[in-house]
Design a protein around this motif. Structure first.
Motif, PDB file in Angstrom:
ATOM      1  N   LEU A 173       0.863  -1.183   0.000  1.00  0.00           N
ATOM      2  CA  LEU A 173       0.000   0.000   0.000  1.00  0.00           C
ATOM      3  C   LEU A 173       0.895   1.227   0.000  1.00  0.00           C
ATOM      4  N   ILE A 174       0.725   2.073  -0.995  1.00  0.00           N
ATOM      5  CA  ILE A 174       1.472   3.323  -1.084  1.00  0.00           C
ATOM      6  C   ILE A 174       0.515   4.453  -0.766  1.00  0.00           C
ATOM      7  N   VAL A 175       0.834   5.204   0.290  1.00  0.00           N
ATOM      8  CA  VAL A 175       0.026   6.341   0.716  1.00  0.00           C
ATOM      9  C   VAL A 175       0.858   7.584   0.475  1.00  0.00           C
ATOM     10  N   ALA A 176       0.343   8.510  -0.317  1.00  0.00           N
ATOM     11  CA  ALA A 176       1.148   9.667  -0.711  1.00  0.00           C
ATOM     12  C   ALA A 176       0.389  10.974  -0.542  1.00  0.00           C
ATOM     13  N   GLY A 177       1.086  11.973  -0.004  1.00  0.00           N
ATOM     14  CA  GLY A 177       0.561  13.326   0.043  1.00  0.00           C
ATOM     15  C   GLY A 177      -0.536  13.563   1.050  1.00  0.00           C
ATOM     16  N   THR A 178      -0.505  12.862   2.171  1.00  0.00           N
ATOM     17  CA  THR A 178      -1.526  13.067   3.196  1.00  0.00           C
ATOM     18  C   THR A 178      -0.912  12.929   4.580  1.00  0.00           C
ATOM     19  N   SER A 179      -1.419  13.705   5.504  1.00  0.00           N
ATOM     20  CA  SER A 179      -0.950  13.649   6.888  1.00  0.00           C
ATOM     21  C   SER A 179      -1.552  12.461   7.631  1.00  0.00           C
ATOM     22  N   LEU A 180      -2.533  11.808   7.024  1.00  0.00           N
ATOM     23  CA  LEU A 180      -3.243  10.678   7.630  1.00  0.00           C
ATOM     24  C   LEU A 180      -3.867  11.040   8.974  1.00  0.00           C
ATOM     25  N   THR A 181      -4.406  12.246   9.056  1.00  0.00           N
ATOM     26  CA  THR A 181      -5.051  12.690  10.290  1.00  0.00           C
ATOM     27  C   THR A 181      -6.543  12.955  10.115  1.00  0.00           C
ATOM     28  N   ASN A 240      -3.263  -5.266   5.761  1.00  0.00           N
ATOM     29  CA  ASN A 240      -2.660  -6.455   6.371  1.00  0.00           C
ATOM     30  C   ASN A 240      -1.474  -6.978   5.578  1.00  0.00           C
ATOM     31  N   GLY A 241      -1.066  -6.250   4.550  1.00  0.00           N
ATOM     32  CA  GLY A 241       0.014  -6.706   3.684  1.00  0.00           C
ATOM     33  C   GLY A 241       1.385  -6.522   4.312  1.00  0.00           C
ATOM     34  N   LYS A 242       2.414  -6.671   3.475  1.00  0.00           N
ATOM     35  CA  LYS A 242       3.789  -6.615   3.957  1.00  0.00           C
ATOM     36  C   LYS A 242       4.416  -5.231   3.871  1.00  0.00           C
ATOM     37  N   ASN A 243       4.069  -4.458   2.871  1.00  0.00           N
ATOM     38  CA  ASN A 243       4.799  -3.226   2.580  1.00  0.00           C
ATOM     39  C   ASN A 243       3.897  -2.003   2.614  1.00  0.00           C
ATOM     40  N   LEU A 244       4.008  -1.238   3.673  1.00  0.00           N
ATOM     41  CA  LEU A 244       3.323   0.048   3.747  1.00  0.00           C
ATOM     42  C   LEU A 244       4.351   1.121   3.439  1.00  0.00           C
ATOM     43  N   VAL A 245       4.103   1.888   2.389  1.00  0.00           N
ATOM     44  CA  VAL A 245       5.000   2.961   1.973  1.00  0.00           C
ATOM     45  C   VAL A 245       4.276   4.283   2.158  1.00  0.00           C
ATOM     46  N   ILE A 289       4.624   8.361   1.620  1.00  0.00           N
ATOM     47  CA  ILE A 289       5.346   9.460   0.978  1.00  0.00           C
ATOM     48  C   ILE A 289       4.633  10.738   1.393  1.00  0.00           C
ATOM     49  N   ASN A 290       5.287  11.531   2.220  1.00  0.00           N
ATOM     50  CA  ASN A 290       4.684  12.774   2.695  1.00  0.00           C
ATOM     51  C   ASN A 290       5.786  13.681   3.198  1.00  0.00           C
ATOM     52  N   ASP A 291       5.609  14.977   3.046  1.00  0.00           N
ATOM     53  CA  ASP A 291       6.659  15.903   3.453  1.00  0.00           C
ATOM     54  C   ASP A 291       6.674  16.192   4.951  1.00  0.00           C
ATOM     55  N   SER A 292       5.710  15.646   5.690  1.00  0.00           N
ATOM     56  CA  SER A 292       5.706  15.799   7.143  1.00  0.00           C
ATOM     57  C   SER A 292       5.357  14.453   7.782  1.00  0.00           C
ATOM     58  N   PRO A 293       5.663  14.278   9.057  1.00  0.00           N
ATOM     59  CA  PRO A 293       5.389  12.999   9.729  1.00  0.00           C
ATOM     60  C   PRO A 293       3.898  12.672   9.763  1.00  0.00           C
ATOM     61  N   THR A 294       3.598  11.377   9.824  1.00  0.00           N
ATOM     62  CA  THR A 294       2.219  10.912   9.955  1.00  0.00           C
ATOM     63  C   THR A 294       2.133   9.983  11.169  1.00  0.00           C
ATOM     64  N   PRO A 295       0.937   9.751  11.679  1.00  0.00           N
ATOM     65  CA  PRO A 295       0.775   8.832  12.814  1.00  0.00           C
ATOM     66  C   PRO A 295       1.119   7.382  12.470  1.00  0.00           C
ATOM     67  N   TYR A 296       1.268   7.067  11.192  1.00  0.00           N
ATOM     68  CA  TYR A 296       1.520   5.689  10.767  1.00  0.00           C
ATOM     69  C   TYR A 296       2.969   5.452  10.352  1.00  0.00           C
ATOM     70  N   ASP A 297       3.833   6.438  10.490  1.00  0.00           N
ATOM     71  CA  ASP A 297       5.226   6.286  10.074  1.00  0.00           C
ATOM     72  C   ASP A 297       5.908   5.092  10.741  1.00  0.00           C
ATOM     73  N   ASP A 298       5.629   4.850  12.015  1.00  0.00           N
ATOM     74  CA  ASP A 298       6.281   3.750  12.739  1.00  0.00           C
ATOM     75  C   ASP A 298       5.843   2.376  12.242  1.00  0.00           C
ATOM     76  N   PHE A 299       4.721   2.304  11.537  1.00  0.00           N
ATOM     77  CA  PHE A 299       4.224   1.034  11.025  1.00  0.00           C
ATOM     78  C   PHE A 299       4.644   0.792   9.569  1.00  0.00           C
ATOM     79  N   ALA A 300       5.246   1.788   8.955  1.00  0.00           N
ATOM     80  CA  ALA A 300       5.585   1.713   7.531  1.00  0.00           C
ATOM     81  C   ALA A 300       6.888   0.955   7.305  1.00  0.00           C
ATOM     82  N   SER A 301       6.942   0.243   6.183  1.00  0.00           N
ATOM     83  CA  SER A 301       8.174  -0.415   5.743  1.00  0.00           C
ATOM     84  C   SER A 301       9.143   0.613   5.196  1.00  0.00           C
ATOM     85  N   LEU A 302       8.586   1.665   4.605  1.00  0.00           N
ATOM     86  CA  LEU A 302       9.395   2.728   4.003  1.00  0.00           C
ATOM     87  C   LEU A 302       8.665   4.047   4.165  1.00  0.00           C
TER      88      LEU A 302
END
Length: 107
Positions: A53-61, A73-78, A80-93
């Motif tokens: 799952l590639i999530v781009a351009g959102t703060s996820l808030t 539930n997959g393996k790779n959470l990516v 892409i955002n210019d500021s931190p998100t609440p899900y950064d610690d769960f991301a593969s990249l």
């Protein structure tokens, strides 16, 4: 309910207008609008089954979109955002850059 491509919209002199006379609205959910139930259900199904799952351009808030990431539930959470998100610690990249710059380099 007619679709116009980006070229038509970008080449409009003023606010783009449909042939019926109405204003052309982008096919996105604007802040405060209800999500289309069919699209939401298809998104839930796709996110819960995908491997990457590639999530781009959102703060996820902003809900409910931010909660969709919890269904992954997959393996790779990516992310892409210019500021931190609440899900950064769960991301593969995590790519902490503007998504436009990142996608331009992918050509």
């Amino acid at each position: 309910h007619k679709f116009y491509d980006a070229e038509y919209v970008f080449n409009s002199k003023d606010v783009p207008v449909c042939e019926c006379g109405g204003t052309i609205k982008p096919d996105v959910v604007l802040y405060g609008e209800m999500l289309d139930e069919y699209v939401l259900n298809r998104s839930i199904e796709a996110i819960s089954k995908c491997d990457t799952l590639i999530v781009a351009g959102t703060s996820l808030t902003v809900e409910p979109a931010s909660s969709l990431v919890r269904l992954f539930n997959g393996k790779n959470l990516v992310i892409i955002n210019d500021s931190p998100t609440p899900y950064d610690d769960f991301a593969s990249l995590v790519i902490r850059e503007d998504m436009v710059d990142v996608f331009k380099r992918m050509k």
